[in-house]
Write a protein that holds these residues in place. Structure first.
Motif, mmCIF file in Angstrom:
data_model
loop_
_atom_site.group_PDB
_atom_site.id
_atom_site.type_symbol
_atom_site.label_atom_id
_atom_site.label_comp_id
_atom_site.label_asym_id
_atom_site.label_seq_id
_atom_site.Cartn_x
_atom_site.Cartn_y
_atom_site.Cartn_z
ATOM 1 N N ALA A 63 28.161 -12.921 26.897
ATOM 2 C CA ALA A 63 26.835 -13.488 27.176
ATOM 3 C C ALA A 63 26.269 -12.854 28.440
ATOM 4 O O ALA A 63 27.011 -12.468 29.351
ATOM 5 C CB ALA A 63 26.939 -15.001 27.344
ATOM 6 N N LEU A 64 24.965 -12.747 28.493
ATOM 7 C CA LEU A 64 24.319 -12.144 29.659
ATOM 8 C C LEU A 64 24.402 -13.049 30.883
ATOM 9 O O LEU A 64 24.033 -12.636 31.985
ATOM 10 C CB LEU A 64 22.859 -11.819 29.347
ATOM 11 N N THR A 65 24.898 -14.260 30.698
ATOM 12 C CA THR A 65 25.130 -15.152 31.837
ATOM 13 C C THR A 65 26.451 -14.838 32.540
ATOM 14 O O THR A 65 26.714 -15.389 33.609
ATOM 15 C CB THR A 65 25.122 -16.617 31.383
ATOM 16 N N GLU A 66 27.276 -13.992 31.933
ATOM 17 C CA GLU A 66 28.514 -13.586 32.591
ATOM 18 C C GLU A 66 28.191 -12.602 33.712
ATOM 19 O O GLU A 66 27.276 -11.780 33.582
ATOM 20 C CB GLU A 66 29.461 -12.928 31.584
ATOM 21 N N PRO A 67 28.920 -12.681 34.839
ATOM 22 C CA PRO A 67 28.614 -11.797 35.971
ATOM 23 C C PRO A 67 28.584 -10.328 35.565
ATOM 24 O O PRO A 67 29.498 -9.824 34.914
ATOM 25 C CB PRO A 67 29.746 -12.093 36.965
ATOM 26 N N GLY A 68 27.529 -9.642 35.947
ATOM 27 C CA GLY A 68 27.394 -8.206 35.724
ATOM 28 C C GLY A 68 26.804 -7.807 34.396
ATOM 29 O O GLY A 68 26.340 -6.664 34.240
ATOM 30 N N GLU A 69 26.795 -8.700 33.400
ATOM 31 C CA GLU A 69 26.357 -8.312 32.058
ATOM 32 C C GLU A 69 24.848 -8.093 31.984
ATOM 33 O O GLU A 69 24.381 -7.155 31.323
ATOM 34 C CB GLU A 69 26.800 -9.357 31.032
ATOM 35 N N VAL A 86 7.260 -3.557 34.673
ATOM 36 C CA VAL A 86 6.355 -4.601 35.151
ATOM 37 C C VAL A 86 6.865 -6.008 34.835
ATOM 38 O O VAL A 86 6.356 -6.984 35.390
ATOM 39 C CB VAL A 86 4.933 -4.432 34.562
ATOM 40 N N LYS A 87 7.881 -6.133 33.970
ATOM 41 C CA LYS A 87 8.401 -7.471 33.654
ATOM 42 C C LYS A 87 9.784 -7.351 33.037
ATOM 43 O O LYS A 87 10.055 -6.415 32.288
ATOM 44 C CB LYS A 87 7.470 -8.202 32.680
ATOM 45 N N ILE A 88 10.641 -8.320 33.369
ATOM 46 C CA ILE A 88 11.964 -8.440 32.750
ATOM 47 C C ILE A 88 12.158 -9.891 32.335
ATOM 48 O O ILE A 88 11.851 -10.808 33.103
ATOM 49 C CB ILE A 88 13.082 -8.006 33.715
ATOM 50 N N ASP A 89 12.650 -10.104 31.108
ATOM 51 C CA ASP A 89 12.994 -11.435 30.609
ATOM 52 C C ASP A 89 14.465 -11.416 30.193
ATOM 53 O O ASP A 89 14.881 -10.510 29.456
ATOM 54 C CB ASP A 89 12.137 -11.811 29.397
ATOM 55 N N ILE A 90 15.230 -12.427 30.633
ATOM 56 C CA ILE A 90 16.656 -12.486 30.309
ATOM 57 C C ILE A 90 17.007 -13.887 29.833
ATOM 58 O O ILE A 90 16.722 -14.879 30.513
ATOM 59 C CB ILE A 90 17.529 -12.121 31.533
ATOM 60 N N THR A 91 17.620 -13.972 28.641
ATOM 61 C CA THR A 91 18.189 -15.219 28.141
ATOM 62 C C THR A 91 19.699 -15.039 28.056
ATOM 63 O O THR A 91 20.252 -14.059 28.543
ATOM 64 C CB THR A 91 17.614 -15.573 26.765
ATOM 65 N N THR A 92 20.369 -15.982 27.436
ATOM 66 C CA THR A 92 21.821 -15.888 27.308
ATOM 67 C C THR A 92 22.239 -14.700 26.450
ATOM 68 O O THR A 92 23.275 -14.078 26.693
ATOM 69 C CB THR A 92 22.385 -17.184 26.697
ATOM 70 N N ASP A 136 18.488 -9.293 42.855
ATOM 71 C CA ASP A 136 19.882 -9.649 42.602
ATOM 72 C C ASP A 136 19.961 -10.626 41.427
ATOM 73 O O ASP A 136 19.854 -11.844 41.605
ATOM 74 C CB ASP A 136 20.498 -10.267 43.857
ATOM 75 N N PHE A 137 20.138 -10.091 40.224
ATOM 76 C CA PHE A 137 20.368 -10.930 39.041
ATOM 77 C C PHE A 137 21.716 -10.586 38.422
ATOM 78 O O PHE A 137 21.898 -10.653 37.207
ATOM 79 C CB PHE A 137 19.228 -10.769 38.018
ATOM 80 N N ASP A 138 22.678 -10.228 39.284
ATOM 81 C CA ASP A 138 23.999 -9.863 38.791
ATOM 82 C C ASP A 138 24.771 -11.045 38.214
ATOM 83 O O ASP A 138 25.714 -10.847 37.459
ATOM 84 C CB ASP A 138 24.804 -9.205 39.913
ATOM 85 N N ASP A 139 24.395 -12.273 38.591
ATOM 86 C CA ASP A 139 25.059 -13.454 38.040
ATOM 87 C C ASP A 139 23.990 -14.418 37.530
ATOM 88 O O ASP A 139 23.616 -15.372 38.207
ATOM 89 C CB ASP A 139 25.931 -14.123 39.098
ATOM 90 N N VAL A 140 23.489 -14.145 36.339
ATOM 91 C CA VAL A 140 22.429 -14.976 35.763
ATOM 92 C C VAL A 140 22.940 -16.391 35.498
ATOM 93 O O VAL A 140 22.196 -17.366 35.626
ATOM 94 C CB VAL A 140 21.883 -14.340 34.471
ATOM 95 N N GLY A 141 24.226 -16.528 35.174
ATOM 96 C CA GLY A 141 24.781 -17.860 34.937
ATOM 97 C C GLY A 141 24.659 -18.742 36.158
ATOM 98 O O GLY A 141 24.344 -19.945 36.057
ATOM 99 N N ALA A 142 24.891 -18.184 37.349
ATOM 100 C CA ALA A 142 24.765 -18.955 38.587
ATOM 101 C C ALA A 142 23.312 -19.349 38.840
ATOM 102 O O ALA A 142 23.025 -20.476 39.286
ATOM 103 C CB ALA A 142 25.316 -18.150 39.762
ATOM 104 N N LEU A 143 22.378 -18.443 38.550
ATOM 105 C CA LEU A 143 20.966 -18.770 38.710
ATOM 106 C C LEU A 143 20.558 -19.892 37.757
ATOM 107 O O LEU A 143 19.839 -20.822 38.144
ATOM 108 C CB LEU A 143 20.103 -17.527 38.457
ATOM 109 N N PHE A 144 21.032 -19.830 36.513
ATOM 110 C CA PHE A 144 20.719 -20.881 35.544
ATOM 111 C C PHE A 144 21.286 -22.229 35.993
ATOM 112 O O PHE A 144 20.634 -23.269 35.827
ATOM 113 C CB PHE A 144 21.278 -20.514 34.170
#
Length: 330
Positions: A63-69, A86-92, A136-144
């Motif tokens: 999952a993209l919520t895993e660190p670094g993914e 100009v834009k980035i969208d990230i889900t799981t 810094d979006f290396d850990d999306v899970g932590a941001l969520f």
């Protein structure tokens, strides 16, 4: 009559055979029925199934919520697009990158290791481009997780990196159905929801509004924001205002007119005095409960040091930077 020996033996044989086949009812003794041996059936040996060709095991992507993914997915998108982002969208499970191709927006989506071009969902209106490496979006899970704690919802979370106000590209986590958006600074630090009547809340608001500048012309508190102004370093004939609202990150505005006020250093601001006046003035002036103290710090009075104008329920008090009332002197 004399019979030959062969004839005699033949007759005896016929007589013996007739005796063996005589009906038991006629007084003869029947010959025993021969016993046949019992046959044990052979056990059934199951047949082996015919071999089937082996199918390849499908790749399961983290999952993209895993660190670094998420970082790796965005780098793959960047390599494919090779255009200003100009834009980035990230889900799981998916990441989408929107970029400009000769002022026309195009988009690519990463899913399960594959990148495909998709229809862009944005309209180009002079948005600022940015380098994803600056965020810094290396850990999306932590941001969520932090966003869920603050907003109270983790339903269909999505991280967006996009220009929110002119010149201000921000990271924000949203949900569907919509709840309170939660913002993050480029270094992934949380943009708190502020209470300006607390030490930490007013301090964070001032830090964000001042933004490291050493010479300011105005610092002000309104009902919903703190802002600070200075000469715009990129356009000296303009005024740069940085505003920090209660729930969103600081944003920049370039005002067309240059200020004619003298500058002062933000280190002269006495945070404890500001808070004390904001807390005690309503009772002192017997203001309504919902009345809010606002203030402006500047050098409009021509003094060497700035003065502060506290306003509450239509009344104003002027103090020096230590909080001494000098209303009658200005």
């Amino acid at each position: 009559m004399h019979l030959s020996r062969r004839a005699l033996l033949s007759g005896l044989s016929v007589a013996a055979l007739a005796s063996c086949q005589r009906d038991p009812g006629q007084g003869g003794t029947p010959s025993p029925t021969p016993t046949l041996p019992k046959l044990t059936p052979s056990p059934t040996i199951p047949s082996s199934p015919a071999p089937t060709p082996s199918s390849p095991t499908p790749t399961v992507w983290p999952a993209l919520t895993e660190p670094g993914e998420a970082r790796k997915a965005v780098q793959q998108l960047q390599a494919t697009a090779n255009l200003p982002v100009v834009k980035i969208d990230i889900t799981t499970t998916q990441a989408t990158l929107s970029a400009l191709d000769e002022r026309q927006p195009r988009a690519w989506r990463w899913s399960q290791g594959q990148v495909n071009e998709v229809e862009s969902d944005i309209e180009y209106i002079e948005q600022s481009s940015f380098d994803p490496a600056d965020f810094d979006f290396d850990d999306v899970g932590a941001l969520f997780a932090q966003a869920a704690d603050m907003s109270g919802s983790n339903a269909s979370q999505e991280l967006q990196i996009v220009e929110q106000t002119p010149g201000s590209v921000m990271m924000v986590v949203t949900t569907r159905p919509e709840s309170v958006p939660v913002f993050f600074r480029p270094d992934a630090s949380l943009v708190n929801h502020l209470d300006f009547l607390t030490d930490w809340g007013l301090r964070e608001a001032l830090d964000d509004a001042i933004a490291g500048r050493t010479q300011l012309t105005v610092i002000a508190l309104t009902r919903e924001s703190v802002y600070a102004e200075s000469v715009d370093p990129h356009e000296p004939e303009n005024t740069l205002r940085i505003t920090r609202q209660r729930r969103v990150p600081a944003f920049r505005t370039s005002l067309a007119d240059a200020s004619n006020l003298g500058a002062f250093g933000p280190s002269e601001v006495n945070l404890a005095m500001l808070l004390e006046t904001m807390r005690t003035l309503p009772a002192k002036w017997q203001a309504p409960r919902d009345a809010v103290v606002t203030w402006v710090i500047d050098r409009r009075d021509g003094r060497p040091l700035p003065t502060i104008r506290f306003t509450l329920d239509g009344r104003t008090m002027v103090t020096d930077m230590q909080g001494r009332d000098i209303t009658s002197e200005v």
